[in-house]
Design a protein around this motif. Structure first.
Motif, mmCIF file in Angstrom:
data_model
loop_
_atom_site.group_PDB
_atom_site.id
_atom_site.type_symbol
_atom_site.label_atom_id
_atom_site.label_comp_id
_atom_site.label_asym_id
_atom_site.label_seq_id
_atom_site.Cartn_x
_atom_site.Cartn_y
_atom_site.Cartn_z
ATOM 1 N N THR A 162 -73.533 -13.104 50.364
ATOM 2 C CA THR A 162 -74.163 -11.882 50.874
ATOM 3 C C THR A 162 -75.469 -12.188 51.597
ATOM 4 O OG1 THR A 162 -75.295 -11.445 48.761
ATOM 5 C CG2 THR A 162 -73.114 -10.443 49.088
ATOM 6 N N SER A 163 -76.127 -13.292 51.232
ATOM 7 C CA SER A 163 -77.399 -13.642 51.879
ATOM 8 C C SER A 163 -77.223 -13.979 53.354
ATOM 9 C CB SER A 163 -78.071 -14.809 51.152
ATOM 10 O OG SER A 163 -77.363 -16.016 51.364
ATOM 11 N N VAL A 164 -75.997 -14.384 53.726
ATOM 12 C CA VAL A 164 -75.713 -14.676 55.136
ATOM 13 C C VAL A 164 -74.810 -13.593 55.729
ATOM 14 C CG1 VAL A 164 -76.094 -17.158 54.940
ATOM 15 C CG2 VAL A 164 -73.809 -16.233 54.470
ATOM 16 N N SER A 165 -74.767 -12.448 55.017
ATOM 17 C CA SER A 165 -74.031 -11.261 55.486
ATOM 18 C C SER A 165 -72.551 -11.525 55.722
ATOM 19 C CB SER A 165 -74.672 -10.714 56.768
ATOM 20 O OG SER A 165 -76.016 -10.368 56.531
ATOM 21 N N LYS A 166 -71.936 -12.297 54.820
ATOM 22 C CA LYS A 166 -70.507 -12.593 54.915
ATOM 23 C C LYS A 166 -69.756 -11.983 53.733
ATOM 24 C CE LYS A 166 -70.812 -15.070 58.667
ATOM 25 N NZ LYS A 166 -70.215 -14.596 59.941
ATOM 26 N N PRO A 167 -68.489 -11.628 53.931
ATOM 27 C CA PRO A 167 -67.704 -11.027 52.844
ATOM 28 C C PRO A 167 -67.486 -12.007 51.694
ATOM 29 C CG PRO A 167 -66.645 -10.695 54.978
ATOM 30 C CD PRO A 167 -67.727 -11.693 55.186
#
Length: 333
Positions: A162-167
């Motif tokens: 989530t820190s790299v905005s990925k599922p």
């Protein structure tokens, strides 16, 4: 009734859990057939005791649970049953496949590679940092990260993605509406906001009981192409996940640790028994994408054939004692 309703009924009968449902499905082949069987024939099959048989017939008469099905749909939760179009391909051939799943958000795509990141709840700062880093690296390179949303390594793995905005995708040991631990409340919603999903096979409202977590681990490994163990003690639930991965033919990697670190004893033992040594994301990412094709029906069939041919990296004989799913070792649902 629809197939969805038959399966919701069968998997929500009070007092009848996985082992008995499994025997019913094996005998009658489907939830619909089970619904239509006579009480006398079911009693003659000697699958259910007197109390369970009463619960079965009462549930069939009243169908009260179908009101719950309507409620969960309104709440944006999907009920996915064995045989439905959405049911994950990776779970179709595992032992003790879940008969149904509750899903909030998305399921991992069958078209993309996936890796489970698992480890100790009581992890070290180093283990937490590595779980976040590995998860972020894999996620940024198109690998779906699966975890359990528990304390420690699980939560760190989800946070890394989530820190790299990925599922990223979390499989719960409680009902999908029961967030445990409560300290991961924000992370639960971050997973949904970044396009991932929350998954559980347990009915709505199911509270977290200790025996449910080892049982859900088969789904974590089942949804994954590779399993990465970050930290594990000599005897831990993490090794149960590794055991499921072994049975399912998934490759196991372990992060090596210091000889005198109790949190690395399980990882070091896995490596000694033949698990892959995790030395960086590059090799794993290349392996995932080179050994799979993710477009076209024909390519999918080739992948399935290849998976059947491949042997798991590790024999892991020392953890086979964790693999027997009987009431003596792991209470099933």
């Amino acid at each position: 009734m629809t197939a969805e309703e038959y399966w919701f009924w069968l998997t929500n009968i009070e007092g009848i859990y996985y082992e008995k449902i499994d025997r019913i499905v094996k005998l009658y082949k489907s939830a619909e057939n089970a619904f239509k069987i006579s009480e006398a024939d079911l009693a003659g099959a000697e699958i259910l005791d007197a109390n369970e048989l009463h619960s079965f017939t009462e549930s069939r008469r009243t169908l009260k649970m179908l009101k719950t099905l309507e409620k969960i749909k309104k709440a944006g939760i999907r009920f996915i049953y064995l045989g439905s179009p959405e049911y994950p391909e990776r779970l179709e051939n595992i032992d003790k496949k879940p008969f149904s799943l509750y899903v909030k958000g998305k399921l991992p795509s069958d078209e993309l590679p996936s890796a489970a990141i698992v480890g100790a709840r009581a992890c070290t700062n180093y283990g937490r940092k590595m779980a976040e880093k590995i998860s972020a690296d894999l996620s940024e390179n198109g690998v779906q990260v699966i975890s359990g949303l528990a304390l420690g390594i699980d939560g760190a793995a989800a946070k890394g993605a989530t820190s790299v905005s990925k599922p990223t995708f979390a499989v719960l040991g409680s009902g999908i509406d029961v967030i445990y631990p409560k300290s991961n409340l924000n992370l639960y919603y971050e997973i949904l906001m970044t396009g991932g999903g929350i998954i559980s096979e347990f009915p709505m409202g199911t509270q977290p009981l200790s025996w449910q977590f080892p049982f859900r681990n088969r789904i974590i490994s089942g949804l994954s192409d590779k399993v990465i163990v970050i930290e594990a003690r000599k005897r831990s639930g993490t090794l149960i996940t590794a055991g499921y991965a072994l049975e399912q033919g998934r490759d196991i990697y372990a992060l090596p640790g210091r000889y005198d670190d109790v949190c690395s004893e399980g990882c070091n033992k896995l490596i000694a028994d033949g698990a892959g040594i995790y030395t960086g994301s590059e090799d794993l990412i290349c392996d995932l994408f080179s050994s799979h094709s993710f477009t076209g029906k024909e390519a999918k069939e080739d992948v399935k054939k290849e998976k059947k041919k491949r042997a798991p990296k590790a024999e892991l004989g020392s953890i086979k004692k964790y693999l027997s799913l009987t009431p003596k070792n792991i209470k099933t649902i």
